[in-house]
Scaffold this active site. Structure first.
Site, PDB file in Angstrom:
ATOM      1  N   GLY A   1      23.368 -16.184  35.447  1.00  0.00           N
ATOM      2  CA  GLY A   1      24.269 -15.525  36.509  1.00  0.00           C
ATOM      3  C   GLY A   1      25.439 -16.287  36.547  1.00  0.00           C
ATOM      4  CG  ASP A   2      26.314 -20.708  36.852  1.00  0.00           C
ATOM      5  OD1 ASP A   2      26.226 -19.780  37.969  1.00  0.00           O
ATOM      6  OD2 ASP A   2      25.545 -21.639  36.840  1.00  0.00           O
TER       7      ASP A   2
ATOM      8  CG  ASN B   1      26.518 -24.407  34.252  1.00  0.00           C
ATOM      9  OD1 ASN B   1      26.588 -25.252  33.469  1.00  0.00           O
ATOM     10  ND2 ASN B   1      25.496 -23.949  35.125  1.00  0.00           N
TER      11      ASN B   1
ATOM     12  N   GLY C   1      19.229  -8.803  38.038  1.00  0.00           N
ATOM     13  CA  GLY C   1      18.379  -9.255  36.809  1.00  0.00           C
ATOM     14  C   GLY C   1      18.359  -8.106  35.479  1.00  0.00           C
TER      15      GLY C   1
ATOM     16  CB  THR D   1      23.453  -9.862  39.296  1.00  0.00           C
ATOM     17  OG1 THR D   1      22.812 -10.963  40.111  1.00  0.00           O
ATOM     18  CG2 THR D   1      24.778 -10.050  38.705  1.00  0.00           C
TER      19      THR D   1
ATOM     20  N   GLY E   1      25.696 -27.347  36.821  1.00  0.00           N
ATOM     21  CA  GLY E   1      26.409 -27.181  38.190  1.00  0.00           C
ATOM     22  C   GLY E   1      27.349 -25.972  37.841  1.00  0.00           C
TER      23      GLY E   1
ATOM     24  CG  PHE F   1      21.619 -29.185  44.060  1.00  0.00           C
ATOM     25  CD1 PHE F   1      21.939 -28.952  42.972  1.00  0.00           C
ATOM     26  CD2 PHE F   1      22.493 -29.564  44.889  1.00  0.00           C
ATOM     27  CE1 PHE F   1      23.325 -29.244  42.388  1.00  0.00           C
ATOM     28  CE2 PHE F   1      23.741 -29.853  44.559  1.00  0.00           C
ATOM     29  CZ  PHE F   1      24.036 -29.776  43.369  1.00  0.00           C
TER      30      PHE F   1
ATOM     31  CG  ASP G   1      21.617 -28.035  35.474  1.00  0.00           C
ATOM     32  OD1 ASP G   1      21.850 -28.636  36.385  1.00  0.00           O
ATOM     33  OD2 ASP G   1      21.937 -27.083  34.644  1.00  0.00           O
TER      34      ASP G   1
END
Length: 327
Positions: free
Chosen positions: A256-257, A52, A225, A223, A48, A116, A12
């Site tokens: 999120g991961d 993660n 947030g 989800t 990734g 990406f 990243d």
């Protein structure tokens, strides 16, 4: 429970823009955008989604199996993952391509513009999940994370054929998958992960209503947030889990991961979905307060303290005995 995590492995490049993207975007010129943002900070981090989630599961004391493709530049990253407790023996190493790259710029309102480069990820389709199961002595659950689309479909088919439970998490790849492909990824999943936007995109791509999706999956986790998480199952009342509040949000990348890892850890420990979601929310907030998706400090006492503040002592006490392996 042994969990295999399929998904991208990437480096990243995270940048911070001190202004607002919206101030530079002209509504009547969006068909001819040519912009450059001068950023204040650049952080090069390992990431990734597959890596993660595996990293976070290992930090929580589990021994996940990472399934993905990387380049010849992966050696140092692989060593770091193995040291944390991640099994990287099922990672395919490309002879010619670099490990994938994720380049993301975040503005002061936490809006993001990202690019990406797949690189070696395209070779993930050559991985045989049955071979991973044989090498590891057995897998109980496979998370199908954002990856090469053909690999995602192949792993899903293989997992169902082997009788292994599937957690479907198409995430960013929803935008490029066709309807029939999305239906194949979702149908029969024990768990389905989306965020709020992805949930709407999923319904659009599959052509299925919420009820039709719930007829095909076990639990649908969405989800929202800062608004928390919803868990819905066919024939049961929806559950809503509030987010764990923070006043120190630094970077949303990887939250999120982290949520998914916390949730799956709870499931692996035999905890109910709502309790697992609370752990996921606490871990996600810790990641929100750090730059980089694997750079956060993780202490069992900190997780428990956050859960006490958000959900009360009784809820935190239920999960605390399972955090002895946190490192």
């Amino acid at each position: 429970m042994r969990i295999a995590v399929t998904g991208s492995i990437a480096t990243d490049h995270l940048m911070v823009y001190p202004g607002r993207f919206a101030e530079q975007l002209l509504a009547d010129r969006l068909d001819k955008v040519s912009l450059s943002f001068l950023v204040d900070r650049l952080e090069a981090r390992r990431g990734g989604v597959g890596a993660n989630i595996s990293w976070a599961l290992a930090r929580l004391g589990l021994c996940p199996v990472l399934v993905g493709a990387a380049g010849t530049d992966f050696a140092e990253y692989s060593e770091r993952l193995r040291a944390a407790g991640v099994d990287t023996s099922s990672v395919r190493i490309s002879d010619s391509l670099h490990t994938a790259r994720f380049v993301c710029t975040t503005d002061r309102e936490q809006n993001q513009i990202a690019t990406f480069y797949a690189g070696a990820m395209a070779e993930a389709r050559a991985i045989d999940l049955a071979e991973t199961v044989r090498l590891t002595g057995g897998i109980d659950l496979v998370l199908i994370g954002a990856d090469d689309p053909e690999a995602m479909l192949r792993h899903t088919t293989a997992a169902h054929g082997l009788g292994i439970a599937v957690a479907a998490d198409p995430a960013q790849q929803l935008a490029r998958l066709e309807g029939e492909q999305v239906r194949r990824l979702v149908d029969g999943a024990r768990f389905l992960f989306t965020n709020e936007y992805e949930a709407a995109l999923l319904r659009e791509h599959t052509g299925w209503s919420e009820k039709e999706i719930l007829d095909r999956v076990g639990t649908w986790i969405t989800t929202f947030g800062a608004e928390g998480v919803s868990l819905i199952r066919a024939g049961r009342s929806p559950l809503r889990v509030p987010a764990v509040h923070s006043d120190r949000i630094v970077d949303p990348t990887g939250a999120g991961d982290a949520f998914r890892a916390g949730f799956l850890a709870g499931i692996a420990w035999g905890r109910p979905p709502d309790q697992s979601a609370r752990l996921g929310c606490a871990l996600a907030t810790i990641v929100l307060e750090s730059v980089g998706t694997q750079e956060y400090k993780l202490l069992a006492a900190d997780l428990v303290s956050r859960m006490v503040d958000a959900y009360g002592p009784a809820e935190a006490a239920e999960i605390e005995p399972w955090l002895s392996g946190v490192s």
